[in-house]
Enzyme design. Structure first.
Site, PDB file in Angstrom:
ATOM      1  N   TYR A  85       0.838  -1.195   0.000  1.00  0.00           N
ATOM      2  CA  TYR A  85       0.000   0.000   0.000  1.00  0.00           C
ATOM      3  C   TYR A  85       0.875   1.248   0.000  1.00  0.00           C
ATOM      4  O   TYR A  85       2.065   1.204   0.310  1.00  0.00           O
ATOM      5  CB  TYR A  85      -0.919  -0.006   1.226  1.00  0.00           C
ATOM      6  CG  TYR A  85      -2.040   1.009   1.162  1.00  0.00           C
ATOM      7  CD1 TYR A  85      -2.981   0.964   0.143  1.00  0.00           C
ATOM      8  CD2 TYR A  85      -2.149   2.019   2.120  1.00  0.00           C
ATOM      9  CE1 TYR A  85      -4.008   1.879   0.078  1.00  0.00           C
ATOM     10  CE2 TYR A  85      -3.187   2.949   2.060  1.00  0.00           C
ATOM     11  CZ  TYR A  85      -4.109   2.872   1.033  1.00  0.00           C
ATOM     12  OH  TYR A  85      -5.115   3.801   0.963  1.00  0.00           O
ATOM     13  N   ASN A 208     -19.370  -3.727  -9.615  1.00  0.00           N
ATOM     14  CA  ASN A 208     -19.953  -4.486  -8.514  1.00  0.00           C
ATOM     15  C   ASN A 208     -19.242  -4.225  -7.192  1.00  0.00           C
ATOM     16  O   ASN A 208     -19.674  -4.697  -6.152  1.00  0.00           O
ATOM     17  CB  ASN A 208     -19.902  -5.985  -8.833  1.00  0.00           C
ATOM     18  CG  ASN A 208     -20.593  -6.828  -7.775  1.00  0.00           C
ATOM     19  OD1 ASN A 208     -21.706  -6.529  -7.386  1.00  0.00           O
ATOM     20  ND2 ASN A 208     -19.919  -7.860  -7.295  1.00  0.00           N
ATOM     21  N   GLY A 210     -17.726  -2.016  -3.894  1.00  0.00           N
ATOM     22  CA  GLY A 210     -18.389  -1.081  -2.998  1.00  0.00           C
ATOM     23  C   GLY A 210     -18.422   0.324  -3.558  1.00  0.00           C
ATOM     24  O   GLY A 210     -19.443   1.025  -3.478  1.00  0.00           O
ATOM     25  N   TRP A 334      -6.535   9.235  -4.280  1.00  0.00           N
ATOM     26  CA  TRP A 334      -6.241   8.567  -3.013  1.00  0.00           C
ATOM     27  C   TRP A 334      -7.058   9.258  -1.936  1.00  0.00           C
ATOM     28  O   TRP A 334      -6.810  10.410  -1.578  1.00  0.00           O
ATOM     29  CB  TRP A 334      -4.747   8.649  -2.709  1.00  0.00           C
ATOM     30  CG  TRP A 334      -4.319   7.823  -1.537  1.00  0.00           C
ATOM     31  CD1 TRP A 334      -5.002   6.800  -0.950  1.00  0.00           C
ATOM     32  CD2 TRP A 334      -3.091   7.935  -0.808  1.00  0.00           C
ATOM     33  NE1 TRP A 334      -4.293   6.251   0.088  1.00  0.00           N
ATOM     34  CE2 TRP A 334      -3.110   6.936   0.191  1.00  0.00           C
ATOM     35  CE3 TRP A 334      -1.989   8.778  -0.926  1.00  0.00           C
ATOM     36  CZ2 TRP A 334      -2.065   6.774   1.098  1.00  0.00           C
ATOM     37  CZ3 TRP A 334      -0.938   8.596  -0.021  1.00  0.00           C
ATOM     38  CH2 TRP A 334      -0.983   7.610   0.968  1.00  0.00           C
TER      39      TRP A 334
END
Length: 404
Positions: A85, A208, A210, A334
């Protein structure tokens, strides 16, 4: 778990896995046959008020003790554990582990158990969500300073609804309200957001997800139209069921990735957009690879493509012709950075999203709930996180805390 003692005073709740006796850590509670509860709330915990500056108690004891209610498992959380990340939490030995560790989880909702300041705007029983990035929500209790949490109006909300508002719907909200086609030469070719009530189009892959589901619903509420790309399911019936589900949320067009990547997509797109007279000013990409390139090729002149994820783990290929001849803008998004840059705006956004959920105008993403109780073993918890790396799932994984 215990939290790191920062520059400001904190109220510490030690991990249930260790007890402190005479300043030394005893054997793990998991090896004890008797569960002992302490405190008026019945939780097994040790806590201490500490301070890091001199002053009046009402000034220096500002922290709040929190009890976890629910915490989802997001792809970014798994990426953080994997070390891939964009930012990493600090590892510390102060949370009672044998080696320096960090608590994962960036999203969740907590109930306030106690406050260190009677005049605090946060009260016992309030619900709060993290305002600090990488807060560490996968734990039964937490300690936080007031600037690390954001109070929400819990009226009419379930814990799982409150726990899932600050990442997916917030990402969709920010992108749809901030990005879009060129504003024209008169505006210095700056970017403008899609105009509410205009019927302008946006296109997205990962519909599809979230974020995708939230974008569909917000777009419908705001008078925008959406083209949504999904991956085929294990059967035609399952794919059609998903298509109908997204249409029920407000999707105008739903196409499979096979259709989207086929040679016939250009003609199908022309039919959708009235032979190109209706512009597609925004593309949302969370996949990467060929899917991202196809999104870019579907955009109208001067449009913007916003990448906020890369589930395919493939680079985004940008045809030079789109840059030169169509002036397509390619930008990244971000949410963590945006939240830090516009704290007040984030608060207004969260209030708006909460109101939509409370009014039944923004439906939950399908969830797979895992109860996290005192008896829940570590392998069960790890298994739920690991399953987040698998393919199609019936719902987003979320820890729901009970008797902890």
């Amino acid at each position: 778990m215990a939290t790191l003692c920062r520059s400001r005073p904190t109220l510490h709740a030690l991990s249930r896995t260790r007890r402190v006796i005479g300043g030394r850590a005893s054997s793990p509670l998991s090896q004890q046959t008797v569960r002992r509860k302490s405190g008026p709330y019945g939780y097994t915990q040790a806590k201490a008020l500490v301070f890091s500056e001199n002053g009046e108690p009402s000034d220096v004891l500002k922290s709040v003790l929190l009890r976890s209610l629910a915490a989802p498992i997001n792809p970014a959380d798994i990426n953080t554990i994997q070390g891939t990340y964009g930012s990493q939490p600090s590892f510390t030995s102060l949370i009672g582990t044998p080696s320096p560790s960090a608590i994962p989880g960036s999203e969740g909702v907590f109930e306030v158990v106690a406050t260190g300041d009677p005049s605090s705007p946060i009260r016992r029983g309030d619900w709060v969500i993290p305002s600090a990035p990488q807060f560490g929500t996968w734990r039964t209790h937490a300690v936080a300073s007031l600037d690390e949490i954001l109070k929400i109006n819990k009226e009419g909300l379930s814990a799982t609804q409150a726990a899932t508002i600050s990442v997916n719907p917030s990402t969709a909200y920010r992108i749809l309200r901030a990005y879009g086609p060129s504003a024209g030469r008169g505006a210095g070719l700056g970017m403008r957001p899609l105009e509410i009530g205009s019927g302008e189009w946006f296109i997205q892959n990962g519909a599809n997800s979230g974020v995708g589901r939230a974008a569909i619903q917000l777009g419908k509420l705001w008078g925008l139209r959406s083209i949504n790309v999904i991956r085929e399911r294990s059967s035609h019936e399952a794919t059609e069921s998903l298509r109908r589900e997204l249409v029920s949320l407000g999707a105008d067009v739903v196409v499979t990735e096979t259709q989207f990547l086929s040679r016939g997509w250009k003609d199908q797109l022309a039919e959708i957009t009235n032979k190109g007279r209706e512009q597609i000013g925004l593309g949302m990409n969370c996949v990467g690879g060929k899917s991202a390139t196809a999104v870019a090729r579907s955009l109208s002149d001067g449009a913007a493509m916003v990448s906020y994820g890369g589930m395919a783990r493939q680079p985004v290929a940008l045809p030079v012709g789109l840059l030169i001849f169509k002036d397509i803008r390619f930008v990244g998004f971000w949410l963590s950075r945006w939240n830090q840059q516009d704290v007040a705006g984030r608060g207004h956004m969260i209030d708006y999203i909460v109101d939509l959920i409370r009014g039944g105008k923004l439906k939950d993403v399908p969830l797979h709930e895992l109860a996290w109780n005192w008896e829940t073993d570590i392998d069960t918890l790890i298994g739920e996180v690991q399953s987040g790396l698998q393919g199609f799932r019936k719902g987003k994984g979320i820890f729901v805390f009970g008797d902890t």
